[in-house]
Design a protein around this motif. Structure first.
Motif, short mmCIF file in Angstrom:
data_model
loop_
_atom_site.label_atom_id
_atom_site.label_comp_id
_atom_site.label_asym_id
_atom_site.label_seq_id
_atom_site.Cartn_x
_atom_site.Cartn_y
_atom_site.Cartn_z
N PHE A 100 -33.68 -45.69 -7.44
CA PHE A 100 -32.74 -44.86 -8.18
C PHE A 100 -33.52 -44.29 -9.36
O PHE A 100 -34.16 -45.03 -10.10
N THR A 137 -27.91 -41.04 -6.96
CA THR A 137 -28.59 -40.94 -5.67
C THR A 137 -29.56 -42.10 -5.51
O THR A 137 -30.42 -42.32 -6.37
N GLU A 163 -32.37 -43.78 -2.90
CA GLU A 163 -33.25 -43.46 -1.77
C GLU A 163 -33.77 -44.76 -1.16
O GLU A 163 -34.35 -45.59 -1.86
N THR A 208 -20.65 -42.46 -5.80
CA THR A 208 -19.74 -41.89 -6.80
C THR A 208 -18.82 -42.96 -7.37
O THR A 208 -18.68 -44.05 -6.81
N THR A 226 -30.84 -41.41 2.24
CA THR A 226 -30.47 -41.08 0.87
C THR A 226 -28.95 -41.13 0.78
O THR A 226 -28.26 -40.50 1.58
N ASP A 282 -25.57 -40.88 -1.89
CA ASP A 282 -24.99 -40.55 -3.20
C ASP A 282 -23.81 -41.47 -3.43
O ASP A 282 -22.88 -41.52 -2.61
#
Length: 134
Positions: free
Chosen positions: A119, A95, A97, A18, A14, A16
């Motif tokens: 997503f 996020t 996956e 930004t 996973t 994240d």
């Protein structure tokens, strides 16, 4: 020498993503398209917001495989289609996956790994497949 088993699942990953990462990736890839950093421009061209670079999403999928292999040199080939954008908010993160499974083991010791990238519960890469070797 390790062997592959059909049905073997890779450890899920996973990530994240930004806006800061998008700016860094733009610098590394020289892809400064404003849809990846300028919210007003992204919306002007019909996107809901800034989106992650497709190649960044694809690279993160490759990381799933290379982390599992322990040696990036064992990744022989990798293919994916971009099916849906990853929308990256100004605050927080998007996020993604990643999961993968060995789908085919070939006589030459290579294997095909099928990768999923989601997503918000929806696939963002289509037909994502990696060929790996022992």
């Amino acid at each position: 020498m390790s062997t592959f088993t059909v049905g073997e699942e890779l450890t899920p990953l996973t990530i994240d993503v930004t806006r800061d990462q998008l700016v860094r990736y733009a610098g590394a890839s020289l892809d400064f398209n404003p849809i990846h950093w300028n919210e007003a421009f992204a919306k002007e061209v019909g996107l809901p917001d800034v989106i992650a670079h497709g190649m960044l999403t694809m690279a993160l999928g490759a990381r799933l495989v290379t982390d599992w292999l322990g040696d990036p040199g064992r990744l022989v080939d990798y293919f994916a289609r971009f099916t849906r954008p990853v929308i990256v908010p100004n605050e927080g993160a998007a996020t993604i996956e990643f999961t993968g499974k060995v789908a085919v083991v070939n006589d030459d010791g290579t294997a095909r790994v099928d990768i999923t990238a989601k997503f918000e519960g929806k696939a963002v890469l289509g037909k994502a497949q990696a060929v790996v070797r022992n």
